[in-house]
Enzyme design. Structure first.
Site, mmCIF file in Angstrom:
data_model
loop_
_atom_site.group_PDB
_atom_site.id
_atom_site.type_symbol
_atom_site.label_atom_id
_atom_site.label_comp_id
_atom_site.label_asym_id
_atom_site.label_seq_id
_atom_site.Cartn_x
_atom_site.Cartn_y
_atom_site.Cartn_z
ATOM 1 N N LYS A 120 0.860 -1.200 -0.042
ATOM 2 C CA LYS A 120 0.114 0.184 0.002
ATOM 3 C C LYS A 120 1.072 1.219 0.036
ATOM 4 C CE LYS A 120 -4.483 -1.505 1.563
ATOM 5 N NZ LYS A 120 -5.611 -1.371 2.471
ATOM 6 N N LYS A 162 -3.880 -10.462 -6.814
ATOM 7 C CA LYS A 162 -5.204 -10.622 -6.003
ATOM 8 C C LYS A 162 -6.327 -10.140 -6.835
ATOM 9 C CE LYS A 162 -6.072 -8.583 -2.326
ATOM 10 N NZ LYS A 162 -6.394 -8.174 -1.042
ATOM 11 N N LYS A 212 -10.780 -4.948 -4.588
ATOM 12 C CA LYS A 212 -12.135 -4.204 -4.736
ATOM 13 C C LYS A 212 -11.807 -2.663 -5.077
ATOM 14 C CE LYS A 212 -13.042 -4.409 0.289
ATOM 15 N NZ LYS A 212 -11.984 -3.919 1.068
HETATM 16 P P1 TYM Z 1 -10.493 -6.465 3.267
HETATM 17 O O1 TYM Z 1 -11.672 -5.481 3.197
HETATM 18 O O2 TYM Z 1 -9.418 -6.317 2.118
HETATM 19 O O3 TYM Z 1 -11.190 -7.683 2.549
HETATM 20 C C1 TYM Z 1 -12.258 -8.483 3.333
HETATM 21 C C2 TYM Z 1 -12.055 -9.664 3.260
HETATM 22 O O4 TYM Z 1 -12.268 -10.438 1.930
HETATM 23 C C3 TYM Z 1 -11.033 -11.209 1.689
HETATM 24 N N1 TYM Z 1 -10.371 -11.005 0.351
HETATM 25 C C4 TYM Z 1 -10.085 -12.087 -0.458
HETATM 26 N N2 TYM Z 1 -10.260 -13.399 -0.126
HETATM 27 C C5 TYM Z 1 -9.930 -14.014 -1.362
HETATM 28 N N3 TYM Z 1 -9.700 -13.759 -2.615
HETATM 29 C C6 TYM Z 1 -9.620 -12.221 -2.690
HETATM 30 N N4 TYM Z 1 -8.991 -11.983 -3.923
HETATM 31 C C7 TYM Z 1 -9.723 -11.233 -1.635
HETATM 32 N N5 TYM Z 1 -9.830 -10.050 -1.455
HETATM 33 C C8 TYM Z 1 -10.254 -9.902 -0.101
HETATM 34 C C9 TYM Z 1 -9.922 -10.801 2.821
HETATM 35 O O5 TYM Z 1 -8.925 -11.683 3.087
HETATM 36 C C10 TYM Z 1 -10.867 -10.411 4.068
HETATM 37 O O6 TYM Z 1 -10.962 -11.518 4.811
HETATM 38 N N6 TYM Z 1 -7.961 -5.864 7.350
HETATM 39 C C11 TYM Z 1 -9.174 -6.442 6.687
HETATM 40 C C12 TYM Z 1 -10.298 -6.192 7.319
HETATM 41 C C13 TYM Z 1 -10.462 -6.349 8.854
HETATM 42 C C14 TYM Z 1 -10.426 -7.544 9.427
HETATM 43 C C15 TYM Z 1 -10.426 -7.247 10.989
HETATM 44 C C16 TYM Z 1 -10.796 -8.800 9.175
HETATM 45 C C17 TYM Z 1 -10.233 -5.493 9.681
HETATM 46 N N7 TYM Z 1 -10.071 -5.945 11.054
HETATM 47 C C18 TYM Z 1 -10.612 -8.106 11.998
HETATM 48 C C19 TYM Z 1 -10.693 -9.875 10.223
HETATM 49 C C20 TYM Z 1 -10.711 -9.632 11.511
HETATM 50 C C21 TYM Z 1 -9.157 -6.095 5.253
HETATM 51 O O7 TYM Z 1 -8.685 -5.140 4.810
HETATM 52 O O8 TYM Z 1 -10.110 -6.784 4.553
#
Ligand code: TYM
Length: 342
Positions: free
Chosen positions: A125, A207, A210
């Site tokens: 990032k 990957k 979004k």
């Molecule tokens: P975020 O918002 O980037 O993504 C949300 C969830 O989606 C999963 N994910 C994917 N899984 C498979 N293939 C992909 N291409 C893909 N892109 C995203 C992510 O692994 C995630 O599970 N830091 C986290 C959010 C967060 C969080 C937490 C998660 C904040 N606090 C506490 C669990 C527990 C994040 O940025 O997810």
């Protein structure tokens, strides 16, 4: 499924606890769905589930305020439309429970600079947002650890990209428990084998994200049927024609994974089904399957998103329930650290 060992119980309810969240930082993709949200719905009966819209994480990258607000509602509506029952799960918005920021500060004092510097997502990032490498971007994994540890979480269902952050949360919990006395449950990851890393349709070595600026790189959970089918048809694949999982076939491997997640079939079953058929026919089938698999979610979502009052109520009651649990952990942590309690 990849899991890691757990710590002894401490003051825990009979059912184990799940915590997870999604950032409202863009249009949610089938990566978010297959890596996280779909699994949450499967686990909801067996566990006490707490699902958060992590808006505080989203501001580590600049957001347009009106968009952030709109996406926060959209993400909550999507959780419900995907099948998470707001009566049996706690659904809430992170910024509505200030304990997240409070514990994040405390835990930051038990996290090393070097540990945060090693986080691959921080490095990625920072590269992408070179003009805004803010302190929040650096300490983001501490806030994530606070999210998880506040609720004495046993299990965290996420995609593989969150594994390093989860491991740090475990290290922080173990460090704190060893310095004082058992305070935090040490969480395990729940990372699905097939859906843990859905790849970009435009560049299947990357990957699916979004925040990708190329609209053809990802399929949005809320994309229309026609858009889904056309994006799948245009997905980048190699020059071969055999639908077979293998090395150097990132594009086809990704489509096979997506197909397996939506149909529940194995890779072998999928290969057999498309034996003798070319990539074109397979891509069309994946498009149809994904569009069908998301159609009831889309319908449910369109009913919910107009009812702001209902969504406000869910947010309010979710935040109250979450805050009550969080308060117990904060009280315990502050007593152990040595803060004066009034
Ligand atoms: P975020 O918002 O980037 O993504 C949300 C969830 O989606 C999963 N994910 C994917 N899984 C498979 N293939 C992909 N291409 C893909 N892109 C995203 C992510 O692994 C995630 O599970 N830091 C986290 C959010 C967060 C969080 C937490 C998660 C904040 N606090 C506490 C669990 C527990 C994040 O940025 O997810």
């Amino acid at each position: 499924m990849i899991t890691e060992t757990n710590s002894p119980e401490n003051n825990k309810p009979a059912k184990k606890t799940i915590f997870s969240g999604v950032q409202p930082s863009g249009n949610l993709t089938i990566g978010n769905y297959l890596g996280a949200i779909k699994n949450w719905t499967v686990l909801q009966d067996e566990y006490n589930c707490i699902y958060c819209v992590v808006d505080m994480h989203a501001i580590t990258v600049r957001q347009v305020p009106a968009d952030l607000r709109r996406r926060t509602y959209e993400t909550l509506a999507l959780y419900i439309a995907a099948g998470l029952d707001p009566k049996s799960n706690i659904l809430f918005v992170q910024s509505h429970v200030p304990a997240h920021a409070v514990l994040s500060w405390d835990l930051g004092c038990f996290t090393m600079y070097g540990e945060l510097g090693r986080m691959t997502q921080f490095k990625d990032k920072s590269r992408k947002n070179a003009d805004n490498i803010n302190a929040g971007l650096f300490t983001y994994p501490v806030l994530m650890a606070a999210d998880i540890l506040l609720y004495q979480t046993d299990l965290v269902p996420v995609g593989i990209d969150q594994r390093q952050h989860l491991e740090l949360a475990r290290d922080i919990a173990i460090r704190f428990n060893n310095l004082y006395s058992p305070t935090f449950t040490v969480p395990e990851g729940y990372i699905p084998e097939t859906g843990m890393k859905i790849m970009s349709l435009a560049d299947p070595t990357k990957k699916m994200s979004k925040s990708d600026s190329n609209p053809n790189a990802s399929v949005g959970i809320l994309d229309s049927r026609d858009v889904i089918i056309s994006k799948m048809r245009r997905a980048v694949t190699d020059s071969g024609s055999e639908v077979r999982y293998g090395e150097g076939k990132d594009g086809i491997n990704n489509l096979i994974n997506i197909y397996c997640c939506f149909t529940g079939k194995t890779r072998e079953e999928t290969e057999k089904e498309f034996e003798g058929k070319g990539y074109g026919e397979f891509k069309a089938a994946v498009g149809e399957t994904v569009a069908d698999g998301l159609s009831s979610l889309r319908e449910e979502y369109s009913k919910l998103i107009g009812d702001k009052q209902y969504l406000d109520e869910i947010m309010r009651s979710g935040a109250e329930k979450a805050a009550a649990i969080a308060r117990k952990t904060i009280t315990k942590v502050h007593r152990k650290i040595g803060y004066v309690s009034l």
